[in-house]
Design a protein around this motif. Structure first.
Motif, PDB file in Angstrom:
ATOM      1  N   SER A  13       0.565  -1.451   0.107  1.00 26.50           N
ATOM      2  CA  SER A  13       0.232   0.237   0.543  1.00 26.50           C
ATOM      3  C   SER A  13       0.814   1.297   0.175  1.00 26.50           C
ATOM      4  CB  SER A  13      -0.707  -0.046   1.371  1.00 26.50           C
ATOM      5  OG  SER A  13      -0.626  -0.145   2.744  1.00 26.50           O
ATOM      6  N   ILE A  14       2.002   1.035   0.543  1.00 23.84           N
ATOM      7  CA  ILE A  14       2.840   2.425   0.803  1.00 23.84           C
ATOM      8  C   ILE A  14       3.272   2.377  -0.991  1.00 23.84           C
ATOM      9  CG2 ILE A  14       5.307   2.830   1.585  1.00 23.84           C
ATOM     10  CD1 ILE A  14       3.980   2.318   4.042  1.00 23.84           C
ATOM     11  N   VAL A  15       4.241   1.445  -1.755  1.00 22.97           N
ATOM     12  CA  VAL A  15       4.326   1.815  -2.831  1.00 22.97           C
ATOM     13  C   VAL A  15       4.016   2.318  -3.617  1.00 22.97           C
ATOM     14  CG1 VAL A  15       5.350   0.604  -4.421  1.00 22.97           C
ATOM     15  CG2 VAL A  15       6.298  -0.147  -2.316  1.00 22.97           C
ATOM     16  N   LEU A  48      12.445   5.293  -2.835  1.00 21.16           N
ATOM     17  CA  LEU A  48      12.531   5.396  -1.341  1.00 21.16           C
ATOM     18  C   LEU A  48      11.922   5.732  -0.148  1.00 21.16           C
ATOM     19  CD1 LEU A  48      14.961   7.425  -0.586  1.00 21.16           C
ATOM     20  CD2 LEU A  48      13.388   9.298  -1.515  1.00 21.16           C
ATOM     21  N   VAL A  49      10.615   6.414  -0.328  1.00 23.07           N
ATOM     22  CA  VAL A  49       9.685   5.961   0.688  1.00 23.07           C
ATOM     23  C   VAL A  49       9.557   4.342   1.345  1.00 23.07           C
ATOM     24  CG1 VAL A  49       7.198   6.348   1.082  1.00 23.07           C
ATOM     25  CG2 VAL A  49       8.396   7.933  -0.710  1.00 23.07           C
ATOM     26  N   ASN A  50       9.395   3.558   0.207  1.00 21.10           N
ATOM     27  CA  ASN A  50       9.356   1.937   0.815  1.00 21.10           C
ATOM     28  C   ASN A  50      10.603   1.682   2.020  1.00 21.10           C
ATOM     29  OD1 ASN A  50       8.026  -0.494   0.336  1.00 21.10           O
ATOM     30  ND2 ASN A  50       9.431  -0.778  -0.107  1.00 21.10           N
ATOM     31  N   SER A  51      10.991   2.650   1.245  1.00 20.16           N
ATOM     32  CA  SER A  51      12.224   1.557   2.376  1.00 20.16           C
ATOM     33  C   SER A  51      12.486   2.345   3.781  1.00 20.16           C
ATOM     34  CB  SER A  51      14.204   2.836   1.736  1.00 20.16           C
ATOM     35  OG  SER A  51      14.100   2.680   0.778  1.00 20.16           O
ATOM     36  N   SER A 102      21.774   0.891   2.552  1.00 20.21           N
ATOM     37  CA  SER A 102      21.704  -0.230   1.781  1.00 20.21           C
ATOM     38  C   SER A 102      20.522  -0.956   1.047  1.00 20.21           C
ATOM     39  CB  SER A 102      21.459  -1.736   2.486  1.00 20.21           C
ATOM     40  OG  SER A 102      23.429  -0.333   3.230  1.00 20.21           O
ATOM     41  N   THR A 103      19.277  -0.325   2.089  1.00 23.80           N
ATOM     42  CA  THR A 103      18.003  -0.859   1.999  1.00 23.80           C
ATOM     43  C   THR A 103      17.395   0.688   0.826  1.00 23.80           C
ATOM     44  OG1 THR A 103      17.284  -1.597   4.120  1.00 23.80           O
ATOM     45  CG2 THR A 103      15.549  -0.555   2.494  1.00 23.80           C
ATOM     46  N   ILE A 104      18.059   1.824   0.650  1.00 27.68           N
ATOM     47  CA  ILE A 104      17.804   2.901  -1.147  1.00 27.68           C
ATOM     48  C   ILE A 104      18.286   2.530  -1.667  1.00 27.68           C
ATOM     49  CG2 ILE A 104      18.413   4.830  -0.814  1.00 27.68           C
ATOM     50  CD1 ILE A 104      17.201   5.300   1.958  1.00 27.68           C
ATOM     51  N   ILE A 105      19.815   1.609  -1.738  1.00 28.95           N
ATOM     52  CA  ILE A 105      20.643   1.283  -2.701  1.00 28.95           C
ATOM     53  C   ILE A 105      19.707   0.347  -3.577  1.00 28.95           C
ATOM     54  CG2 ILE A 105      22.750   0.236  -3.537  1.00 28.95           C
ATOM     55  CD1 ILE A 105      23.537   2.553  -1.163  1.00 28.95           C
TER      56      ILE A 105
END
Length: 113
Positions: A13-15, A48-51, A102-105
């Motif tokens: 839902s966030i994505v 980015l938001v998902n991260s 790392s998650t953002i990358i």
């Protein structure tokens, strides 16, 4: 199975919401006008938001997976206990969000694609 049943719909839902938000901010009115570049930018924003949500979830999942002790002797007794102990011992920023970069990358190019 409880945590994945809660987190997967939350993440999806966030994505989808952040993707649609980005489309509106880019001025997309209809999908006929939606360019490839706008699609990539919206995907990157969604990643980015998902991260920010996914990073703590991944950290807890990994910490629980690497425990070798039996369930009765394990340091973390479950997901919520793991979150509580991480925040108390390491803090919110340096503990629960460890691995954020790392998650953002990983997520930003993934969702751009």
């Amino acid at each position: 199975m409880g945590p994945p049943l809660i987190t997967v719909p939350l993440i999806n839902s966030i994505v989808f919401a952040s993707y649609e938000f980005s489309k509106r901010q880019l001025g997309v009115v209809s999908d006929d006008e939606f360019t490839f570049k706008q699609s990539m930018i919206s995907g990157m924003f969604a990643g980015l938001v998902n991260s920010f949500v996914l990073s703590p979830i991944e950290l807890v999942k990994c910490r629980l997976q690497i425990q070798k002790e039996s369930k009765t002797n394990a340091y973390y007794k479950g997901s919520f206990d793991c979150v509580r102990k991480i925040v108390l011992e390491e803090g919110l920023r340096n503990g629960l969000f460890k691995g954020m970069m790392s998650t953002i990358i990983r997520e930003v190019p993934c969702y751009a694609g």
